[in-house]
Enzyme design. Structure first.
Site, mmCIF file in Angstrom:
data_model
loop_
_atom_site.group_PDB
_atom_site.id
_atom_site.type_symbol
_atom_site.label_atom_id
_atom_site.label_comp_id
_atom_site.label_asym_id
_atom_site.label_seq_id
_atom_site.Cartn_x
_atom_site.Cartn_y
_atom_site.Cartn_z
ATOM 1 N N GLU A 56 -5.967 -4.456 10.351
ATOM 2 C CA GLU A 56 -4.870 -3.522 10.588
ATOM 3 C C GLU A 56 -5.107 -2.772 11.897
ATOM 4 O OE1 GLU A 56 -2.734 -2.371 6.724
ATOM 5 O OE2 GLU A 56 -4.445 -1.056 6.908
ATOM 6 N N SER A 58 3.016 -2.246 10.203
ATOM 7 C CA SER A 58 4.463 -2.397 10.402
ATOM 8 C C SER A 58 4.967 -3.810 10.077
ATOM 9 C CB SER A 58 4.877 -1.971 11.819
ATOM 10 O OG SER A 58 4.521 -0.607 12.046
ATOM 11 N N LYS A 112 0.167 4.312 -0.388
ATOM 12 C CA LYS A 112 -0.421 5.566 0.124
ATOM 13 C C LYS A 112 -0.097 6.695 -0.863
ATOM 14 C CE LYS A 112 -0.024 3.519 4.631
ATOM 15 N NZ LYS A 112 0.030 3.647 6.070
ATOM 16 N N GLU A 156 -6.708 5.392 7.500
ATOM 17 C CA GLU A 156 -6.396 6.799 7.198
ATOM 18 C C GLU A 156 -7.562 7.469 6.490
ATOM 19 O OE1 GLU A 156 -2.720 5.978 5.188
ATOM 20 O OE2 GLU A 156 -1.820 5.389 7.096
ATOM 21 N N ASN A 180 0.869 -1.187 0.000
ATOM 22 C CA ASN A 180 0.000 0.000 0.000
ATOM 23 C C ASN A 180 0.900 1.230 0.000
ATOM 24 O OD1 ASN A 180 -1.941 1.946 0.376
ATOM 25 N ND2 ASN A 180 -2.252 1.501 2.550
ATOM 26 N N GLY A 202 2.316 2.296 10.654
ATOM 27 C CA GLY A 202 3.325 3.338 10.509
ATOM 28 C C GLY A 202 4.035 3.689 11.808
ATOM 29 N N HIS A 214 -9.477 2.063 4.423
ATOM 30 C CA HIS A 214 -8.224 2.148 5.195
ATOM 31 C C HIS A 214 -8.434 3.112 6.362
ATOM 32 C CE1 HIS A 214 -4.120 3.044 6.308
ATOM 33 N NE2 HIS A 214 -3.784 1.917 5.719
HETATM 34 P P1 PGA Z 1 2.683 0.259 7.559
HETATM 35 O O1 PGA Z 1 1.253 0.583 6.886
HETATM 36 O O2 PGA Z 1 3.128 -1.075 6.999
HETATM 37 O O3 PGA Z 1 3.559 1.382 7.145
HETATM 38 O O4 PGA Z 1 2.452 0.181 9.035
HETATM 39 C C1 PGA Z 1 0.306 -0.436 6.715
HETATM 40 C C2 PGA Z 1 -0.940 0.143 6.102
HETATM 41 O O5 PGA Z 1 -1.298 1.284 6.429
HETATM 42 O O6 PGA Z 1 -1.610 -0.525 5.279
#
Ligand code: PGA
Length: 251
Positions: free
Chosen positions: A168, A213, A12, A98, A10, A174, A96
């Site tokens: 998630e 992560s 982003k 976000e 992903n 992140g 997601h």
């Molecule tokens: P990350 O993001 O691997 O950077 O923690 C995962 C995601 O938001 O899908």
């Protein structure tokens, strides 16, 4: 039943078309020999066409990161399922955390988005997960139950297994904090059990990904979990070598 793992990067809001092209030239030879694993890239809308062209005939699938539920209409700035299908996109990430947090994405809208994607033969990757406060307050299951049951509410039982659900935990996205294998297994199994309440057969088909992560150093133990069928990977997917190493861990 054996489920083919899906390793989806992903990106982003990262990578211009030029950067996406560079990445794919690095990734294709890296994952060429990977067997028994699906590889996906969830890219910004602007890079989709270039990625579709350069991954044609390869094992790499291309996904959007959002999609509007309506077929067309007065929705400035939005993109429909049909528009994505026309580009030969494989699917879309929906809900997601976000997007839920910064753009007001709701479970009610997601219920519409998931069926709109399936209707256009796109694979939805529906994201669910609890915050730190919800976990500490003992409300993880309640949160997952709401997000999974509402997000899938309009999907006919026989199509439930066509949806991918990414578990998630928001506190792991992140942050460098990863769910422990026990935490990830418990939550992924719970997500599958929620789908099994509607159809045990479809719950067996359903792929549940872990995200938060995930990186080459921790991927193998997460991907070995019985109810974890792959990963949705943010930061570690921006480099072809590190995404390739996670694909290796899934194979
Ligand atoms: P990350 O993001 O691997 O950077 O923690 C995962 C995601 O938001 O899908």
């Amino acid at each position: 039943m054996s489920r083919t793992p899906l390793i989806a990067g992903n990106w982003k809001m990262h990578k211009t078309v030029e950067e996406a092209e560079d990445f794919i030239q690095g990734l294709l030879p890296r994952v060429y020999a990977a067997d028994g694993v699906d590889v996906g890239l969830c890219a910004p809308f602007t890079a989709l066409t270039a990625l579709i062209d350069s991954t044609r005939g390869s094992r790499v699938e291309v996904y959007a990161q959002n999609m509007h539920q309506a077929e067309s209409g007065a929705f400035t700035g939005e993109i429909s399922a049909g528009m994505l299908a026309e580009l030969e996109v494989h699917g879309a990430v929906l809900g997601h955390s976000e997007r839920r947090e910064h753009f007001g994405e709701t479970d009610a809208a997601l219920a519409e988005k998931v069926v709109a994607a399936l209707g256009a033969e796109l694979r939805p990757i529906l994201c669910v997960g609890e915050s730190q406060a919800e976990r500490e307050g003992g409300r993880m299951e309640e949160k997952l139950r709401t997000q999974v049951t509402e997000g899938l509410a309009k999907v006919p039982d026989e199509q439930l297994g066509d949806v991918v659900i990414a578990y998630e935990p928001i506190w792991a996205i992140g942050t460098g904090l990863t769910a422990s294998p026990e935490q990830a297994q418990e939550a992924c199994a719970y997500v599958r059990s929620l789908v099994a309440e509607r159809s045990a057969e479809q719950a067996e088909r359903l792929r549940v990904l872990y995200g938060g992560s995930m990186k080459p150093e921790n991927a193998a133990e997460l991907l070995a979990l019985p109810d974890c069928d792959g990963g949705l990977i943010g930061g570690a997917s921006l480099d072809p070598e590190s995404l390739g190493a996670i694909v290796d861990a899934a194979g």
